[in-house]
Every structure is written in C-alpha cells, then in structure tokens.
Design an enzyme around this catalytic site. Sequence first.
Site, short mmCIF file in Angstrom:
data_model
loop_
_atom_site.label_atom_id
_atom_site.label_comp_id
_atom_site.label_asym_id
_atom_site.label_seq_id
_atom_site.Cartn_x
_atom_site.Cartn_y
_atom_site.Cartn_z
N ILE A 233 0.84 -1.20 0.00
CA ILE A 233 0.00 0.00 0.00
C ILE A 233 0.87 1.25 0.00
O ILE A 233 0.57 2.26 -0.65
CB ILE A 233 -0.97 -0.03 1.20
N TYR B 197 -1.86 -9.53 15.75
CA TYR B 197 -1.76 -8.50 14.70
C TYR B 197 -2.92 -7.50 14.87
O TYR B 197 -2.70 -6.30 14.96
CB TYR B 197 -1.81 -9.12 13.29
N GLY C 264 -10.67 -18.31 12.89
CA GLY C 264 -10.47 -16.87 13.09
C GLY C 264 -11.11 -16.01 12.03
O GLY C 264 -11.13 -14.79 12.13
N ASP C 265 -11.66 -16.65 10.99
CA ASP C 265 -12.27 -15.83 9.92
C ASP C 265 -13.53 -15.13 10.43
O ASP C 265 -14.35 -15.74 11.11
CB ASP C 265 -12.65 -16.71 8.72
N SER D 238 11.99 -5.48 5.30
CA SER D 238 11.74 -6.79 5.94
C SER D 238 10.55 -7.48 5.26
O SER D 238 10.42 -8.69 5.32
CB SER D 238 11.41 -6.59 7.43
N ASN D 239 9.68 -6.70 4.63
CA ASN D 239 8.53 -7.33 3.97
C ASN D 239 8.24 -6.62 2.65
O ASN D 239 7.10 -6.43 2.25
CB ASN D 239 7.29 -7.26 4.89
N LYS E 53 -3.09 -3.22 16.08
CA LYS E 53 -3.80 -2.10 15.43
C LYS E 53 -4.68 -1.40 16.45
O LYS E 53 -4.75 -0.18 16.52
CB LYS E 53 -4.64 -2.61 14.25
N PHE F 165 -12.42 -21.27 1.92
CA PHE F 165 -12.49 -21.68 3.32
C PHE F 165 -13.91 -21.61 3.86
O PHE F 165 -14.30 -20.68 4.55
CB PHE F 165 -11.56 -20.80 4.17
N ASP G 6 15.00 1.09 10.26
CA ASP G 6 13.92 0.44 10.98
C ASP G 6 13.25 1.50 11.86
O ASP G 6 13.94 2.24 12.58
CB ASP G 6 14.51 -0.68 11.85
N SER H 24 -6.92 -0.91 10.44
CA SER H 24 -7.57 -2.03 9.74
C SER H 24 -8.96 -2.30 10.30
O SER H 24 -9.20 -2.10 11.49
CB SER H 24 -6.69 -3.28 9.89
N ASN I 284 12.59 -0.81 5.93
CA ASN I 284 13.72 -1.70 6.31
C ASN I 284 13.74 -2.95 5.43
O ASN I 284 14.51 -3.88 5.65
CB ASN I 284 13.63 -2.09 7.79
C1 WQD Z 1 -10.45 -12.95 2.56
C2 WQD Z 1 -11.51 -14.04 2.43
C3 WQD Z 1 -11.00 -16.08 3.60
C4 WQD Z 1 -7.64 -17.28 1.08
C5 WQD Z 1 -6.75 -10.22 6.40
C6 WQD Z 1 -6.40 -9.49 7.67
C7 WQD Z 1 -6.74 -8.03 7.51
C8 WQD Z 1 -6.01 -7.49 6.31
C9 WQD Z 1 -6.42 -8.26 5.07
C10 WQD Z 1 -3.88 -6.49 6.79
C11 WQD Z 1 -11.76 -14.77 3.75
C12 WQD Z 1 -11.09 -16.30 2.10
C13 WQD Z 1 -8.69 -16.56 1.62
C14 WQD Z 1 -7.88 -18.55 0.50
C15 WQD Z 1 -10.21 -18.31 1.00
N1 WQD Z 1 -4.61 -7.58 6.49
N2 WQD Z 1 -9.96 -17.08 1.57
N3 WQD Z 1 -9.17 -19.02 0.48
O1 WQD Z 1 -8.71 -12.57 6.35
O2 WQD Z 1 -10.32 -10.87 5.35
O3 WQD Z 1 -8.13 -10.11 6.20
O4 WQD Z 1 -6.08 -9.65 5.31
O5 WQD Z 1 -4.24 -5.36 6.97
O6 WQD Z 1 -6.34 -7.34 8.65
O7 WQD Z 1 -7.19 -10.01 8.70
O8 WQD Z 1 -8.24 -11.46 4.13
O9 WQD Z 1 -7.59 -12.28 1.92
O10 WQD Z 1 -6.96 -13.67 3.96
O11 WQD Z 1 -9.33 -13.56 3.21
O12 WQD Z 1 -11.38 -18.77 0.96
O13 WQD Z 1 -6.97 -19.27 0.01
O14 WQD Z 1 -11.06 -15.03 1.51
O15 WQD Z 1 -11.63 -17.15 4.29
O16 WQD Z 1 -13.14 -15.07 3.85
P1 WQD Z 1 -8.94 -11.34 5.57
P2 WQD Z 1 -7.93 -12.77 3.27
#
Ligand code: WQD
Length: 346
Positions: free
Chosen positions: A15, A153, A301-302, A37-38, A157, A223, A61, A128, A35
């Site tokens: 971003i 994480y 966790g989703d 790192s990512n 935030k 998922f 850093d 976020s 830095n």
């Molecule tokens: C989106 C949807 C998955 C991969 C995370 C962080 C958030 C931000 C964005 C940093 C979900 C589904 C995903 C796959 C799938 N990060 N999925 N198969 O989890 O909404 O958010 O990334 O700022 O803070 O929490 O994003 O892209 O991982 O998932 O079905 O192989 O896609 O279950 O519903 P998420 P994501």
Amino acid sequence: MSKGKILVTGGAGYIGSHTVVELVEAGFEPIIIDNFSNSKESALEGIKAILHKSIICHTIDCTDAAALRKVFEQEQDIQGVIHFAAYKAVGESVEEPLKYYHNNVGSLVTLLQVMAEFKVFNLVFSSSCTVYGIPEKLPVTEQTPVQKANSPYGNTKKICEEILTDLASSGNSNIKSIALRYFNPIGAHPSAKIGELPLGVPNNLVPFITQTAAGIREQITVFGNDYDTPDGTCIRDYVHVVDLAKAHVVAVERLLQNKAESIEFYNVGTGTGNTVLEAIHAFEHATGQKLNYKIGPRRAGDVPKIYADVTKATEVLGFKTTSTLEEAMQSAWDWQLSLQDNTAKV
Ligand code: WQD
C-alpha cells in the site's frame, strides 16, 4: 513547487508504494523509509518507472530512534508522516506475538516521540477493519464498537489506535492523527509496475487467486461455504489499492489544511460486500481465466461477514472509491503476468 514533504514509512510496501505514486501525482514530495523486511527494492524501480523519477529512500527500521532522528535531521521541513511500516500476517502474529508487539507498537511510539522532537504534527496511521472483530451489525460505521482482537496483529492495530487517542486527549501533544481503517486491499497499479509482492505462500485471497490462475498453485481452497451468506462463503469489502492510496492523499491534505480534529477515524472501503465466490467469479469474468477451486473447511479466526459504511469518508473526508471489483481483479492479474515476465527476463 511541492505541496509539502511527506515521510512514508513502509513506503516500499504494497500500500505504501501505491501511496507514494499518488502523493507525487497530487503534487507532494514523498520520502520513503523502509527496512525491506517485507518489501523489495524492486518496488522502488517500479515507482521510478511510473513517475519517471527516483524517490529518496532511507533504509532504516522505525523502531530505531537514533536512525529515525537522523532522517528527520537530514530531511528538513517534513510536513507530515504516513505510517505503514508494520508486520501484517495474522497467522504469523499468533506464532510470534512479541515480534508483532515490538515492531507494530514500538515503531509507532518511537515515531511519535521523534515527530514531537522535530515538531512534525501531522500523522496518517494505517489501521484495519480487523479492529471491529465480528461485528454485530452491518455495514460497520466508525462508531461500531471496537472488539477484542482475533489475533496479536489485530490487537496491535487496536493498541496503536488507543495510543493515538490517549495522545490526543493528553492535551500535551500538538500531533493530529487520522487513522484509516482499511477493509480488504486488492489489485495493483494499472501500469502493472507495482503490486502486492508474493513473499512466500500468500495468506490473502487475491494473490492466491492470481497464482492459481498462473499455475503457480494447483488449486485454491474456499475456506467454508456454510456461513449465513447468499452463497455460504464469507463476505468482505474488497477495495482497489489505488483507491486506498488516494484516500491517504485526501487524509494528508485534510491534516495540512488544519481541518482535522486531534484524532479522527475513517473506514476506507467500497461500502459493498462480496462473497469469496463472487470475488472468484469476478476474477474469472474480468480476465477470462477459469479458476480451479474447491470448497474446504472454514479457516479458524475468519470473520463471517464484514463490509464498510462509508458515509463518514464520503461526507467528511470527501473520499469515495471509483474502481469496480472486476477492474481490481484485472489489475491483480496484469501484475501477476508482469511478475512472470520479469522472472522470465532474469
Ligand atoms: C479474505 C476471504 C478467507 C484465502 C486479512 C487481515 C486483515 C487485512 C487483510 C492487513 C476470507 C477467504 C482466503 C484462500 C479463501 N490484512 N480465503 N481461500 O482474512 O479478510 O483479512 O487480510 O491489513 O487485517 O485479517 O483477508 O484475503 O486472507 O481472506 O477462501 O486461500 O477469503 O476465508 O473469507 P482477511 P484474506
């Protein structure tokens, strides 16, 4: 004559790099701190290819106060800072919480201290939608209660937002902050010269989609399809990264024009929710690529459903997204193809 020098921490990241481009296009002079790192230095070449000029980058850093001070000394008259520099892999944060608290929280505290020393009083903070946890009501507004984070994480935030809020209410700081709560950033710059760098196995949906379409990954697993949604798959608010970058420029302008309160929060999303299957079909429709996917178990966790109420960003910030989901998916695919071209050239 530039509209002002803006320090962009994490400016070589996904971003960050898109925001650096939009800052220049809007007449600002960004200075990158990273830095690496990512992120990769190749992002700096991509930015140069788009802007036809190099952007100064300090490889430091943000938790290193002495190094940060040196940058502030060197870069006179910094008007504001956009703070992206943070780790963001949810799963990794569960395994290595201290790494996340040290970097994500430590870098913000160090940055704020150095900003105060150099009398730099404008900050845009990269937050976020994860702070909302599993929302009771949809769409989420900025008043939707912030909940216990699902991961270290997400907690970093939340803690960073609390630090900015406490600083604002202390009455002892002239720093004004705007925290932008991103929904799901996707896509890449239309030039396909910058985008989301695939460092390891992707966590996020869209890089997984493009790598599967490119044959790098065999198949994508959706998922879970037993959620309470139209097609059973999770709902997210997918926002084009260029739109998201533009939101940062609008926030910087609001701060520099002294229109902001001491702390402000804004949702940055499209205001529309799409399911995972809708996202996959949007990719297929936009690019003509058939995707090999299967339905698998839920991912721990989703959040089942989350998307933004964007009224405040529209009415107060004067910001609205303009790109469609299909345009974002096409840009992600163009970026994937350009990555392959570059690898082929190496
Ligand atoms: C989106 C949807 C998955 C991969 C995370 C962080 C958030 C931000 C964005 C940093 C979900 C589904 C995903 C796959 C799938 N990060 N999925 N198969 O989890 O909404 O958010 O990334 O700022 O803070 O929490 O994003 O892209 O991982 O998932 O079905 O192989 O896609 O279950 O519903 P998420 P994501």
